[in-house]
Design an enzyme around this catalytic site. Structure first.
Site, PDB file in Angstrom:
ATOM      1  N   GLY A 115      27.690 -12.704  63.153  1.00  0.00           N
ATOM      2  CA  GLY A 115      26.914 -13.063  61.808  1.00  0.00           C
ATOM      3  C   GLY A 115      26.329 -14.042  62.929  1.00  0.00           C
TER       4      GLY A 115
ATOM      5  CG  ASN B  54      28.669 -12.238  54.682  1.00  0.00           C
ATOM      6  OD1 ASN B  54      27.455 -11.978  53.953  1.00  0.00           O
ATOM      7  ND2 ASN B  54      28.761 -13.995  54.676  1.00  0.00           N
TER       8      ASN B  54
ATOM      9  CG  PHE C  62      32.933 -16.192  65.407  1.00  0.00           C
ATOM     10  CD1 PHE C  62      32.545 -17.417  65.485  1.00  0.00           C
ATOM     11  CD2 PHE C  62      32.900 -15.130  66.866  1.00  0.00           C
ATOM     12  CE1 PHE C  62      31.968 -18.003  66.709  1.00  0.00           C
ATOM     13  CE2 PHE C  62      32.318 -16.060  68.121  1.00  0.00           C
ATOM     14  CZ  PHE C  62      32.083 -17.305  68.075  1.00  0.00           C
TER      15      PHE C  62
ATOM     16  CB  SER D 144      35.164 -24.775  58.595  1.00  0.00           C
ATOM     17  OG  SER D 144      34.910 -25.558  57.555  1.00  0.00           O
ATOM     18  CB  ALA D 145      34.215 -30.433  59.250  1.00  0.00           C
TER      19      ALA D 145
ATOM     20  CE1 TYR E  35      35.167 -20.158  55.185  1.00  0.00           C
ATOM     21  CE2 TYR E  35      34.735 -22.850  55.087  1.00  0.00           C
ATOM     22  CZ  TYR E  35      34.430 -21.501  55.579  1.00  0.00           C
ATOM     23  OH  TYR E  35      33.717 -21.259  56.750  1.00  0.00           O
TER      24      TYR E  35
ATOM     25  CE  LYS F  43      36.530 -20.682  58.796  1.00  0.00           C
ATOM     26  NZ  LYS F  43      36.853 -19.169  59.323  1.00  0.00           N
TER      27      LYS F  43
ATOM     28  CE1 TYR G 175      33.229 -23.020  65.912  1.00  0.00           C
ATOM     29  CE2 TYR G 175      33.103 -21.685  64.041  1.00  0.00           C
ATOM     30  CZ  TYR G 175      32.913 -22.103  64.874  1.00  0.00           C
ATOM     31  OH  TYR G 175      33.827 -21.237  65.785  1.00  0.00           O
ATOM     32  CG  PHE G 176      31.670 -31.182  61.998  1.00  0.00           C
ATOM     33  CD1 PHE G 176      32.944 -31.463  62.751  1.00  0.00           C
ATOM     34  CD2 PHE G 176      32.205 -32.695  61.052  1.00  0.00           C
ATOM     35  CE1 PHE G 176      33.984 -32.016  63.048  1.00  0.00           C
ATOM     36  CE2 PHE G 176      33.052 -33.435  60.766  1.00  0.00           C
ATOM     37  CZ  PHE G 176      33.918 -33.245  61.812  1.00  0.00           C
TER      38      PHE G 176
ATOM     39  NE  ARG H 190      28.215 -32.238  53.766  1.00  0.00           N
ATOM     40  CZ  ARG H 190      28.790 -32.979  53.433  1.00  0.00           C
ATOM     41  NH1 ARG H 190      28.182 -34.865  53.869  1.00  0.00           N
ATOM     42  NH2 ARG H 190      28.363 -33.610  52.280  1.00  0.00           N
TER      43      ARG H 190
HETATM   44  C1  UD1 Z   1      29.015 -26.466  53.971  1.00  0.00           C
HETATM   45  C2  UD1 Z   1      30.767 -26.058  52.955  1.00  0.00           C
HETATM   46  C3  UD1 Z   1      30.921 -25.824  54.755  1.00  0.00           C
HETATM   47  C4  UD1 Z   1      31.569 -25.335  55.653  1.00  0.00           C
HETATM   48  C5  UD1 Z   1      30.123 -25.266  56.057  1.00  0.00           C
HETATM   49  C6  UD1 Z   1      28.776 -24.226  56.722  1.00  0.00           C
HETATM   50  C7  UD1 Z   1      30.641 -27.168  50.992  1.00  0.00           C
HETATM   51  C8  UD1 Z   1      31.034 -27.649  49.923  1.00  0.00           C
HETATM   52  N1  UD1 Z   1      31.149 -26.914  52.099  1.00  0.00           N
HETATM   53  O1  UD1 Z   1      29.433 -27.773  54.049  1.00  0.00           O
HETATM   54  O2  UD1 Z   1      33.031 -25.219  54.078  1.00  0.00           O
HETATM   55  O3  UD1 Z   1      32.144 -24.867  55.841  1.00  0.00           O
HETATM   56  O4  UD1 Z   1      28.418 -25.608  54.400  1.00  0.00           O
HETATM   57  O5  UD1 Z   1      27.949 -24.879  57.319  1.00  0.00           O
HETATM   58  O6  UD1 Z   1      29.742 -25.954  50.334  1.00  0.00           O
HETATM   59  N2  UD1 Z   1      22.458 -29.956  49.634  1.00  0.00           N
HETATM   60  C9  UD1 Z   1      21.459 -30.416  48.924  1.00  0.00           C
HETATM   61  N3  UD1 Z   1      20.615 -28.567  48.606  1.00  0.00           N
HETATM   62  C10 UD1 Z   1      21.175 -28.071  48.337  1.00  0.00           C
HETATM   63  C11 UD1 Z   1      22.175 -27.432  50.090  1.00  0.00           C
HETATM   64  C12 UD1 Z   1      22.707 -28.879  50.111  1.00  0.00           C
HETATM   65  O7  UD1 Z   1      21.192 -31.364  48.462  1.00  0.00           O
HETATM   66  O8  UD1 Z   1      20.679 -26.900  48.119  1.00  0.00           O
HETATM   67  C13 UD1 Z   1      23.179 -31.056  50.084  1.00  0.00           C
HETATM   68  C14 UD1 Z   1      24.501 -30.253  49.704  1.00  0.00           C
HETATM   69  O9  UD1 Z   1      25.104 -31.459  48.786  1.00  0.00           O
HETATM   70  C15 UD1 Z   1      25.223 -31.776  51.035  1.00  0.00           C
HETATM   71  C16 UD1 Z   1      24.396 -31.190  52.115  1.00  0.00           C
HETATM   72  O10 UD1 Z   1      22.955 -30.951  51.958  1.00  0.00           O
HETATM   73  O11 UD1 Z   1      25.656 -33.263  51.247  1.00  0.00           O
HETATM   74  C17 UD1 Z   1      24.666 -30.404  53.641  1.00  0.00           C
HETATM   75  O12 UD1 Z   1      25.309 -29.442  52.396  1.00  0.00           O
HETATM   76  P1  UD1 Z   1      25.896 -27.583  53.504  1.00  0.00           P
HETATM   77  O13 UD1 Z   1      24.594 -27.399  53.725  1.00  0.00           O
HETATM   78  O14 UD1 Z   1      25.717 -26.562  52.091  1.00  0.00           O
HETATM   79  O15 UD1 Z   1      26.481 -27.966  54.393  1.00  0.00           O
HETATM   80  P2  UD1 Z   1      28.296 -28.997  53.675  1.00  0.00           P
HETATM   81  O16 UD1 Z   1      28.340 -29.131  51.951  1.00  0.00           O
HETATM   82  O17 UD1 Z   1      28.293 -30.049  54.595  1.00  0.00           O
END
Ligand code: UD1
Length: 350
Positions: free
Chosen positions: A10, A35, A92, A136-137, A160, A164, A189-190, A243
């Site tokens: 992965g 996956n 992982f 995961s965070a 999910y 975790k 992880y963040f 983030r």
């Molecule tokens: C997401 C997952 C988290 C996972 C992590 C892995 C959710 C709610 N959380 O985190 O469990 O461990 O990915 O990397 O799905 N965004 C947009 N447009 C998009 C996609 C995302 O605006 O098309 C925004 C989201 O609203 C968020 C930010 O980008 O504010 C980051 O999103 P994303 O990359 O999906 O990560 P997380 O939500 O932080």
């Protein structure tokens, strides 16, 4: 040292395999490829061959689904018979889409939790009791603590996240059952993004990405039309979510540092946040991506995504002090490397 890497094909797994091989570790990689793509591991081997002497390469790759305890058992036993026992595991393997976990919760509990239990049973049976677990965070859920510390309240809000957290609790119970024997690290992880600087390995999501970074790179590549930004009315400086993005190679090196920390120290269980401690809004991320790659990302604002948190930033002080590790690559580097991977591989590993 011989290390088993579950889910090594992965995104984070393949980069960690590379980091371990570069340090001379002997690795056994297992993956079900449900996956992921086995080509990622071939690329890891190619990078090693291009950059190092072949003597440095000790990698075995086996197709294994961690839900199959018998096959796992056979694998551990085989290495014992060869006189090369598996001494530690980086775990992982698991499914990782929040959305999918809500649609297929039983599948997620099966792979992520039953799979982890199988692995721990076999490890215990063969006296292999050092494990680094991919947490995961996401387990902090809607805890909007700023920045998030390891002892912040855990409030997962989807299957999910609960998978975790429950796996962390299982690891905790396992440790307590025999504290003289186990060494365990739960790495939270963040937001890992970017790719190895070679552009040969990177993130290859199946279908339309849920996560923002692969979405941005696919818009840049013309695979997707435009980025939908989920909300511009959040209480942040520019109204978009914040983030803690971390370069996947920094994360991979964090695993290496964790393994060294566990090996040299006393028996313990530890929870560690792996992030940079820096917050970036979506607009800042897009802006940096556009500037460093001299590209424009078509975008529009739409409503908030259900279950999103406003701001998630790591307090990484514990990881910095325990691991003697720190993230080295900045947001510009993440954007450059991530785009290099996407532009060299417009269709991923296909
Ligand atoms: C997401 C997952 C988290 C996972 C992590 C892995 C959710 C709610 N959380 O985190 O469990 O461990 O990915 O990397 O799905 N965004 C947009 N447009 C998009 C996609 C995302 O605006 O098309 C925004 C989201 O609203 C968020 C930010 O980008 O504010 C980051 O999103 P994303 O990359 O999906 O990560 P997380 O939500 O932080």
């Amino acid at each position: 040292m011989r290390v088993l890497i579950t889910g090594g094909a992965g995104f984070i797994g393949s980069h960690t395999c590379l980091a371990l091989l570069e340090e001379g570790y002997e690795i056994v990689v297992i993956d079900s490829y449900i996956n992921s793509n086995k080509k990622s591991l071939k690329r890891v081997v190619d990078i090693m061959k291009n950059n190092y002497s072949i003597n440095k390469l000790d990698i075995a790759i086996v197709k294994v689904d961690i839900r199959d305890e018998k096959v796992l058992d056979k694998l551990f036993l085989e290495y014992i018979k060869l006189g090369k026992p598996i001494q530690a595991v980086i775990h992982f393997a698991g499914m990782k889409s929040v959305k999918e976990s809500m649609l297929k919760p039983l599948f997620y509990w099966d792979v992520n939790v039953i799979g982890s239990i199988n692995l721990l049973k076999v490890m215990d049976r063969y006296n292999c009791r050092t494990i680094v677990f991919s947490s995961s965070a996401t387990i902090y859920g809607l805890s909007d603590g700023l920045p998030l510390k390891e002892n912040t309240e855990i409030k997962p809000i989807n299957p999910y996240g609960r998978n975790k957290f429950v796996t962390e609790q299982i690891l905790n119970d396992t440790f307590n059952s025999n504290p003289e024997k186990w060494k365990i690290a739960n790495l939270r992880y963040f937001n890992p993004i970017g790719a190895h600087y070679s552009g040969m390995i990177g993130e290859d999501p199946v279908g339309v990405p849920d996560n923002i970074f692969p979405y941005i790179t696919q818009v840049a590549a013309g695979v997707l039309d435009k980025l939908n930004i989920f909300g511009n009315d959040w209480p942040t400086l520019d109204g978009t979510c914040v983030r803690d993005y971390i370069h996947v190679m920094d994360l991979a090196e964090g695993h290496l540092a964790t393994l060294k920390y566990l090996n040299k120290g006393k028996n313990k269980i530890v929870n560690l946040n792996l992030g940079t401690g820096l917050g970036t809004s979506i607009l800042e991320l897009i802006d940096t991506f556009e500037k460093v790659n001299k590209l424009k990302i078509a975008k529009n604002f739409c409503s908030r995504r259900i279950g999103d948190s406003c701001t998630l930033i790591a307090d990484n002080t514990l990881a910095l002090s325990c691991l003697k590790w720190s993230p080295k690559r900045d947001l510009a580097r993440m954007c450059l490397d991530g785009w290099k991977w996407q532009s060299l591989n417009p269709e991923g590993y296909k």
